[in-house]
Design a protein around this motif. Structure first.
Motif, PDB file in Angstrom:
ATOM      1  N   LYS A 126     -43.870 -22.462 -27.870  1.00 31.58           N
ATOM      2  CA  LYS A 126     -43.831 -22.795 -29.301  1.00 31.58           C
ATOM      3  C   LYS A 126     -42.622 -22.148 -29.964  1.00 31.58           C
ATOM      4  CE  LYS A 126     -46.686 -22.635 -33.494  1.00 31.58           C
ATOM      5  NZ  LYS A 126     -47.997 -22.209 -34.054  1.00 31.58           N
ATOM      6  N   ARG A 127     -42.320 -20.912 -29.603  1.00 31.97           N
ATOM      7  CA  ARG A 127     -41.148 -20.228 -30.169  1.00 31.97           C
ATOM      8  C   ARG A 127     -39.855 -20.860 -29.673  1.00 31.97           C
ATOM      9  NH1 ARG A 127     -41.097 -13.932 -29.469  1.00 31.97           N
ATOM     10  NH2 ARG A 127     -39.119 -14.315 -30.543  1.00 31.97           N
ATOM     11  N   GLU A 128     -39.843 -21.251 -28.401  1.00 30.18           N
ATOM     12  CA  GLU A 128     -38.658 -21.926 -27.861  1.00 30.18           C
ATOM     13  C   GLU A 128     -38.345 -23.188 -28.668  1.00 30.18           C
ATOM     14  OE1 GLU A 128     -39.045 -22.904 -23.787  1.00 30.18           O
ATOM     15  OE2 GLU A 128     -39.753 -20.932 -23.185  1.00 30.18           O
ATOM     16  N   ARG A 129     -39.382 -24.005 -28.911  1.00 29.42           N
ATOM     17  CA  ARG A 129     -39.182 -25.272 -29.624  1.00 29.42           C
ATOM     18  C   ARG A 129     -38.746 -25.045 -31.068  1.00 29.42           C
ATOM     19  NH1 ARG A 129     -37.986 -29.603 -26.717  1.00 29.42           N
ATOM     20  NH2 ARG A 129     -39.446 -29.944 -25.006  1.00 29.42           N
ATOM     21  N   LEU A 130     -39.326 -24.028 -31.707  1.00 30.15           N
ATOM     22  CA  LEU A 130     -38.958 -23.743 -33.093  1.00 30.15           C
ATOM     23  C   LEU A 130     -37.499 -23.320 -33.180  1.00 30.15           C
ATOM     24  CD1 LEU A 130     -39.785 -23.418 -36.049  1.00 30.15           C
ATOM     25  CD2 LEU A 130     -40.419 -21.038 -35.509  1.00 30.15           C
ATOM     26  N   PHE A 131     -37.070 -22.465 -32.276  1.00 30.85           N
ATOM     27  CA  PHE A 131     -35.685 -21.998 -32.328  1.00 30.85           C
ATOM     28  C   PHE A 131     -34.723 -23.105 -31.912  1.00 30.85           C
ATOM     29  CE2 PHE A 131     -32.053 -19.231 -31.029  1.00 30.85           C
ATOM     30  CZ  PHE A 131     -31.840 -18.677 -32.281  1.00 30.85           C
ATOM     31  N   GLU A 132     -35.166 -23.984 -30.998  1.00 32.32           N
ATOM     32  CA  GLU A 132     -34.315 -25.133 -30.655  1.00 32.32           C
ATOM     33  C   GLU A 132     -34.081 -25.997 -31.888  1.00 32.32           C
ATOM     34  OE1 GLU A 132     -34.296 -29.412 -28.388  1.00 32.32           O
ATOM     35  OE2 GLU A 132     -36.155 -28.331 -28.745  1.00 32.32           O
ATOM     36  N   LYS A 133     -35.133 -26.229 -32.659  1.00 28.62           N
ATOM     37  CA  LYS A 133     -35.009 -27.020 -33.881  1.00 28.62           C
ATOM     38  C   LYS A 133     -34.042 -26.346 -34.852  1.00 28.62           C
ATOM     39  CE  LYS A 133     -37.858 -29.174 -37.480  1.00 28.62           C
ATOM     40  NZ  LYS A 133     -39.251 -29.340 -37.987  1.00 28.62           N
ATOM     41  N   TYR A 134     -34.155 -25.041 -34.956  1.00 31.40           N
ATOM     42  CA  TYR A 134     -33.265 -24.258 -35.813  1.00 31.40           C
ATOM     43  C   TYR A 134     -31.818 -24.435 -35.383  1.00 31.40           C
ATOM     44  CZ  TYR A 134     -31.204 -19.926 -37.746  1.00 31.40           C
ATOM     45  OH  TYR A 134     -30.410 -19.008 -38.378  1.00 31.40           O
ATOM     46  N   LEU A 135     -31.564 -24.279 -34.093  1.00 31.57           N
ATOM     47  CA  LEU A 135     -30.191 -24.406 -33.582  1.00 31.57           C
ATOM     48  C   LEU A 135     -29.644 -25.812 -33.802  1.00 31.57           C
ATOM     49  CD1 LEU A 135     -30.459 -22.456 -30.189  1.00 31.57           C
ATOM     50  CD2 LEU A 135     -29.357 -21.675 -32.293  1.00 31.57           C
ATOM     51  N   LYS A 136     -30.479 -26.810 -33.602  1.00 33.98           N
ATOM     52  CA  LYS A 136     -30.009 -28.186 -33.732  1.00 33.98           C
ATOM     53  C   LYS A 136     -29.592 -28.484 -35.166  1.00 33.98           C
ATOM     54  CE  LYS A 136     -31.149 -32.900 -32.352  1.00 33.98           C
ATOM     55  NZ  LYS A 136     -32.156 -33.791 -31.736  1.00 33.98           N
ATOM     56  N   ILE A 137     -30.305 -27.926 -36.131  1.00 36.10           N
ATOM     57  CA  ILE A 137     -29.985 -28.180 -37.535  1.00 36.10           C
ATOM     58  C   ILE A 137     -28.767 -27.385 -37.975  1.00 36.10           C
ATOM     59  CG2 ILE A 137     -30.805 -27.868 -39.914  1.00 36.10           C
ATOM     60  CD1 ILE A 137     -33.606 -28.581 -38.909  1.00 36.10           C
ATOM     61  N   ILE A 138     -28.696 -26.099 -37.590  1.00 40.57           N
ATOM     62  CA  ILE A 138     -27.606 -25.268 -38.114  1.00 40.57           C
ATOM     63  C   ILE A 138     -26.310 -25.456 -37.340  1.00 40.57           C
ATOM     64  CG2 ILE A 138     -29.260 -23.581 -38.970  1.00 40.57           C
ATOM     65  CD1 ILE A 138     -28.353 -21.686 -36.734  1.00 40.57           C
ATOM     66  N   GLY A 139     -26.387 -25.786 -36.029  1.00 40.68           N
ATOM     67  CA  GLY A 139     -25.195 -26.110 -35.255  1.00 40.68           C
ATOM     68  C   GLY A 139     -24.360 -24.928 -34.803  1.00 40.68           C
ATOM     69  N   PHE A 140     -24.920 -23.734 -34.795  1.00 41.92           N
ATOM     70  CA  PHE A 140     -24.149 -22.573 -34.335  1.00 41.92           C
ATOM     71  C   PHE A 140     -25.082 -21.478 -33.843  1.00 41.92           C
ATOM     72  CE2 PHE A 140     -25.015 -21.644 -38.823  1.00 41.92           C
ATOM     73  CZ  PHE A 140     -25.441 -20.318 -38.777  1.00 41.92           C
ATOM     74  N   ALA A 213     -33.671 -19.719 -23.591  1.00 39.91           N
ATOM     75  CA  ALA A 213     -34.541 -20.857 -23.295  1.00 39.91           C
ATOM     76  C   ALA A 213     -34.377 -21.955 -24.341  1.00 39.91           C
ATOM     77  CB  ALA A 213     -35.996 -20.393 -23.236  1.00 39.91           C
ATOM     78  N   SER A 214     -34.233 -21.569 -25.599  1.00 40.19           N
ATOM     79  CA  SER A 214     -34.053 -22.558 -26.664  1.00 40.19           C
ATOM     80  C   SER A 214     -32.713 -23.267 -26.542  1.00 40.19           C
ATOM     81  CB  SER A 214     -34.155 -21.870 -28.029  1.00 40.19           C
ATOM     82  OG  SER A 214     -35.425 -21.273 -28.198  1.00 40.19           O
ATOM     83  N   SER A 215     -31.677 -22.527 -26.151  1.00 38.78           N
ATOM     84  CA  SER A 215     -30.366 -23.145 -25.939  1.00 38.78           C
ATOM     85  C   SER A 215     -30.423 -24.175 -24.813  1.00 38.78           C
ATOM     86  CB  SER A 215     -29.320 -22.077 -25.631  1.00 38.78           C
ATOM     87  OG  SER A 215     -29.129 -21.220 -26.743  1.00 38.78           O
ATOM     88  N   ALA A 216     -31.217 -23.879 -23.791  1.00 40.43           N
ATOM     89  CA  ALA A 216     -31.363 -24.831 -22.685  1.00 40.43           C
ATOM     90  C   ALA A 216     -32.090 -26.087 -23.135  1.00 40.43           C
ATOM     91  CB  ALA A 216     -32.114 -24.155 -21.531  1.00 40.43           C
ATOM     92  N   LEU A 217     -33.120 -25.934 -23.954  1.00 45.44           N
ATOM     93  CA  LEU A 217     -33.823 -27.101 -24.498  1.00 45.44           C
ATOM     94  C   LEU A 217     -32.889 -27.937 -25.368  1.00 45.44           C
ATOM     95  CD1 LEU A 217     -37.267 -25.556 -25.542  1.00 45.44           C
ATOM     96  CD2 LEU A 217     -36.835 -27.101 -23.628  1.00 45.44           C
ATOM     97  N   LEU A 218     -32.087 -27.259 -26.172  1.00 45.82           N
ATOM     98  CA  LEU A 218     -31.151 -27.962 -27.048  1.00 45.82           C
ATOM     99  C   LEU A 218     -30.127 -28.745 -26.237  1.00 45.82           C
ATOM    100  CD1 LEU A 218     -30.037 -28.460 -29.931  1.00 45.82           C
ATOM    101  CD2 LEU A 218     -28.593 -26.445 -29.580  1.00 45.82           C
ATOM    102  N   ALA A 219     -29.602 -28.129 -25.180  1.00 42.28           N
ATOM    103  CA  ALA A 219     -28.607 -28.813 -24.347  1.00 42.28           C
ATOM    104  C   ALA A 219     -29.178 -30.095 -23.748  1.00 42.28           C
ATOM    105  CB  ALA A 219     -28.125 -27.873 -23.240  1.00 42.28           C
ATOM    106  N   LYS A 220     -30.405 -30.012 -23.288  1.00 39.32           N
ATOM    107  CA  LYS A 220     -31.050 -31.193 -22.716  1.00 39.32           C
ATOM    108  C   LYS A 220     -31.240 -32.267 -23.783  1.00 39.32           C
ATOM    109  CE  LYS A 220     -35.239 -32.629 -20.236  1.00 39.32           C
ATOM    110  NZ  LYS A 220     -36.544 -32.172 -19.675  1.00 39.32           N
ATOM    111  N   ASP A 221     -31.641 -31.852 -24.956  1.00 35.35           N
ATOM    112  CA  ASP A 221     -31.884 -32.783 -26.055  1.00 35.35           C
ATOM    113  C   ASP A 221     -30.588 -33.472 -26.483  1.00 35.35           C
ATOM    114  OD1 ASP A 221     -33.161 -34.132 -28.063  1.00 35.35           O
ATOM    115  OD2 ASP A 221     -33.281 -32.437 -29.428  1.00 35.35           O
TER     116      ASP A 221
END
Length: 411
Positions: A126-140, A213-221
């Motif tokens: 759940k934390r991984e997904r939340l931080f992935e969402k954060y990274l995707k929106i902010i872009g850095f 882990a969140s960065s890896a999810l973001l890369a896949k997305d």
């Protein structure tokens, strides 16, 4: 082999960097955070706490968008500027007791997925997904993951040669730390750094498992959304601070429990005696100095607990870890603690903050019993990671703790 690349960091100018960079916002008390935000218009805390100026609650997604907006403001106002040439960034942090020096670079997501970058902690999806969402929106990403590697003479020599030059940044902070940063953009040198890391067989996450882990999810997305994906895009990498393992400092975490699970003190001690040789130390403060030795504070007195190794079975690297031993022999079977992740009966503290916290927290009435352990070694950390095992939560307190906004990685 580890793939490490230079990148074009977004960062503050020399005259503002001391005002811009900050500790992780979670480390500030509400009063400290408010003072920073009220009186320092340049602090990066304005970016990661954008809703502060609105003095109202906003939705999670709206807050993430505000972070991106505030970051854009910092760039628009030239508080942040992006380097024009890809570089590595040698960062040194010095305090009264320690000097840490390593390299900030872009690290491969594929290495994480292929276990070249090894993990010693579990993560919460759940934390991984939340931080992935954060990274995707902010872009850095503004706070590097802390990675460690075996000491390497080539990298040591390169770092020492660069440190002989004048640093780009040199500033002190109110926590009495000196910070220095060198920008390494010469292509021959950056290639040599990349080649040196390519000879290192493994990197180890010291701090930042969820961010990685969140960065890896973001890369896949992002790869799935990019029909022209070729693997060279910035989202295929994440920012890390790579430090030799000899410089890593690992401190222990204490364990506290609010009650004795319905047992009297004598009943509790009797059950402990199955696995431990127990000595009552009275008021004498005792800290363990050997593996499988523990300090316990209970009912106003210190106890030393020595594991009876003939009464305990070692099966793998995890079973030898003191935090795991305490869980298997005391916390779970005697005190009824089944889960260390979300349990309001259990508390933790690192000895860095308070060397007698085991006493002060129990005497305050907040907890009934406290345990102190020896610190995990780098050898133990690597053994756990190499075996694809996971340490119990709050087993290691690892330094250095890194600043936010010193270098920013965009993807």
């Amino acid at each position: 082999m580890a793939i490490i690349k230079p990148f074009k960091a977004v960062r503050a100018s020399r005259d503002k960097v001391a005002l811009v960079s900050s500790k992780s916002y979670e480390t500030y008390t509400p009063a400290e955070l408010g003072a920073k935000l009220d009186f320092n218009p340049y602090t990066f805390l304005h970016v990661v706490n954008p809703d502060y100026k609105y003095l109202q609650e906003v939705s999670t997604e709206r807050r993430f968008q505000l972070v991106q907006n505030r970051y854009a403001d910092f760039k628009r106002n030239k508080i942040f500027n992006q380097d024009t040439i890809p570089a590595f960034y040698i960062y040194e942090r010095i305090d009264a007791n320690n000097t840490f020096c390593g390299i900030i670079g872009a690290t491969s997501i594929d290495d994480y997925l292929n276990n070249v970058i090894k993990k010693h902690e579990g993560t919460i999806h759940k934390r991984e997904r939340l931080f992935e969402k954060y990274l995707k929106i902010i872009g850095f990403n503004a706070e590097p993951v802390l990675l460690t590697f075996r000491d390497d003479e080539t990298l040591k020599e390169i770092i020492n040669q660069e440190k002989a030059k004048n640093p780009e940044y040199e500033f002190s902070t109110t926590d009495k730390m000196l910070h220095k940063l060198w920008v390494v953009s010469d292509e021959n040198i950056t290639q040599n750094i990349t080649k040196a890391f390519a000879k290192i067989e493994a990197l180890y996450i010291a701090d930042g498992h969820h961010r990685t882990a969140s960065s890896a999810l973001l890369a896949k997305d992002l790869a799935s959304e990019n029909e022209n994906h070729n693997g060279t895009e910035a989202y295929n990498y994440f920012m890390s601070y790579l430090i030799p393992e000899s410089q890593l400092k690992i401190s222990e975490f204490n364990r506290f429990v609010k009650d004795l699970n319905g047992l009297s003190v004598n009943e509790f001690l009797e059950k402990l005696s199955l696995h431990f040789v127990i000595h009552n130390r009275g008021q004498l403060i005792y800290f363990p100095d050997k593996k499988h030795h523990f300090s316990m504070y209970l009912n106003g007195e210190f106890y030393s607990l020595y594991l009876k190794e003939d009464e305990y079975t070692f099966t793998n690297a995890l079973s030898k870890l003191d935090s795991e031993i305490l869980f298997r022999t005391v916390l779970e079977p005697i005190l009824g603690v089944k889960d260390l992740t979300n349990n309001d009966r259990v508390g933790h503290s690192d000895n860095k903050k308070d060397v007698i916290s085991i006493k002060t927290k129990v005497d305050s009435g907040l907890y009934t019993v406290g345990f102190s352990l020896t610190a995990v070694t780098i050898v133990e950390l690597k053994e756990i990671a190499d075996a694809n095992l996971k340490m119990p939560p709050k087993t290691t307190y690892i330094q250095p703790k890194l600043r936010s906004g010193l270098t920013v990685y965009e993807f």
